[in-house]
Write a protein that holds these residues in place. Structure first.
Motif, PDB file in Angstrom:
ATOM      1  N   THR A  34       0.833  -1.204   0.000  1.00  0.00           N
ATOM      2  CA  THR A  34       0.000   0.000   0.000  1.00  0.00           C
ATOM      3  C   THR A  34       0.866   1.252   0.000  1.00  0.00           C
ATOM      4  O   THR A  34       0.604   2.209  -0.737  1.00  0.00           O
ATOM      5  N   ALA A  36       3.920   1.546  -1.098  1.00  0.00           N
ATOM      6  CA  ALA A  36       4.567   1.664  -2.406  1.00  0.00           C
ATOM      7  C   ALA A  36       3.593   2.169  -3.466  1.00  0.00           C
ATOM      8  O   ALA A  36       3.941   3.032  -4.283  1.00  0.00           O
ATOM      9  N   SER A  37       2.375   1.649  -3.461  1.00  0.00           N
ATOM     10  CA  SER A  37       1.375   2.086  -4.438  1.00  0.00           C
ATOM     11  C   SER A  37       1.025   3.556  -4.266  1.00  0.00           C
ATOM     12  O   SER A  37       0.937   4.305  -5.250  1.00  0.00           O
ATOM     13  N   CYS A  38       0.829   3.974  -3.026  1.00  0.00           N
ATOM     14  CA  CYS A  38       0.492   5.376  -2.768  1.00  0.00           C
ATOM     15  C   CYS A  38       1.665   6.293  -3.107  1.00  0.00           C
ATOM     16  O   CYS A  38       1.470   7.383  -3.629  1.00  0.00           O
ATOM     17  N   GLY A  39       2.872   5.850  -2.824  1.00  0.00           N
ATOM     18  CA  GLY A  39       4.057   6.639  -3.178  1.00  0.00           C
ATOM     19  C   GLY A  39       4.192   6.800  -4.680  1.00  0.00           C
ATOM     20  O   GLY A  39       4.490   7.893  -5.179  1.00  0.00           O
ATOM     21  N   THR A  40       3.955   5.721  -5.406  1.00  0.00           N
ATOM     22  CA  THR A  40       4.016   5.776  -6.872  1.00  0.00           C
ATOM     23  C   THR A  40       2.941   6.707  -7.421  1.00  0.00           C
ATOM     24  O   THR A  40       3.197   7.492  -8.336  1.00  0.00           O
ATOM     25  N   LEU A  41       1.746   6.615  -6.856  1.00  0.00           N
ATOM     26  CA  LEU A  41       0.652   7.494  -7.281  1.00  0.00           C
ATOM     27  C   LEU A  41       0.993   8.960  -7.037  1.00  0.00           C
ATOM     28  O   LEU A  41       0.782   9.814  -7.897  1.00  0.00           O
ATOM     29  N   LEU A  43       4.031  10.316  -6.728  1.00  0.00           N
ATOM     30  CA  LEU A  43       5.110  10.735  -7.635  1.00  0.00           C
ATOM     31  C   LEU A  43       4.591  10.974  -9.052  1.00  0.00           C
ATOM     32  O   LEU A  43       4.995  11.927  -9.715  1.00  0.00           O
ATOM     33  N   GLY A  44       3.685  10.117  -9.510  1.00  0.00           N
ATOM     34  CA  GLY A  44       3.095  10.306 -10.839  1.00  0.00           C
ATOM     35  C   GLY A  44       2.274  11.581 -10.925  1.00  0.00           C
ATOM     36  O   GLY A  44       2.337  12.314 -11.913  1.00  0.00           O
ATOM     37  N   GLU A  47       4.652  14.564 -11.022  1.00  0.00           N
ATOM     38  CA  GLU A  47       5.260  14.704 -12.345  1.00  0.00           C
ATOM     39  C   GLU A  47       4.273  15.295 -13.352  1.00  0.00           C
ATOM     40  O   GLU A  47       4.616  16.165 -14.147  1.00  0.00           O
TER      41      GLU A  47
END
Length: 54
Positions: A34, A36-41, A43-44, A47
């Motif tokens: 969770t 990792a998924s939230c961090g990726t979201l 960061l996206g 950007e």
């Protein structure tokens, strides 16, 4: 002459909402997937915001 006023709070509202939701989700389910998924979201989204505001 127009003075430089700070942006209204509504300009930051979408980012505040995104961060708040991510913090709540991580608080409810603090497992590594969770986070990792939230961090990726996040960061996206950062950007995308950076590219749109150039």
């Amino acid at each position: 002459m127009q003075s430089d006023l700070p942006a209204p709070w509504t300009a930051a509202a979408p980012w505040v909402l995104v961060v708040a939701v991510i913090v709540i989700v991580i608080g409810m389910r603090p497992d590594p997937a969770t986070v990792a998924s939230c961090g990726t979201l996040l960061l996206g989204a950062a950007e995308a915001y950076r590219r749109l505001c150039q």
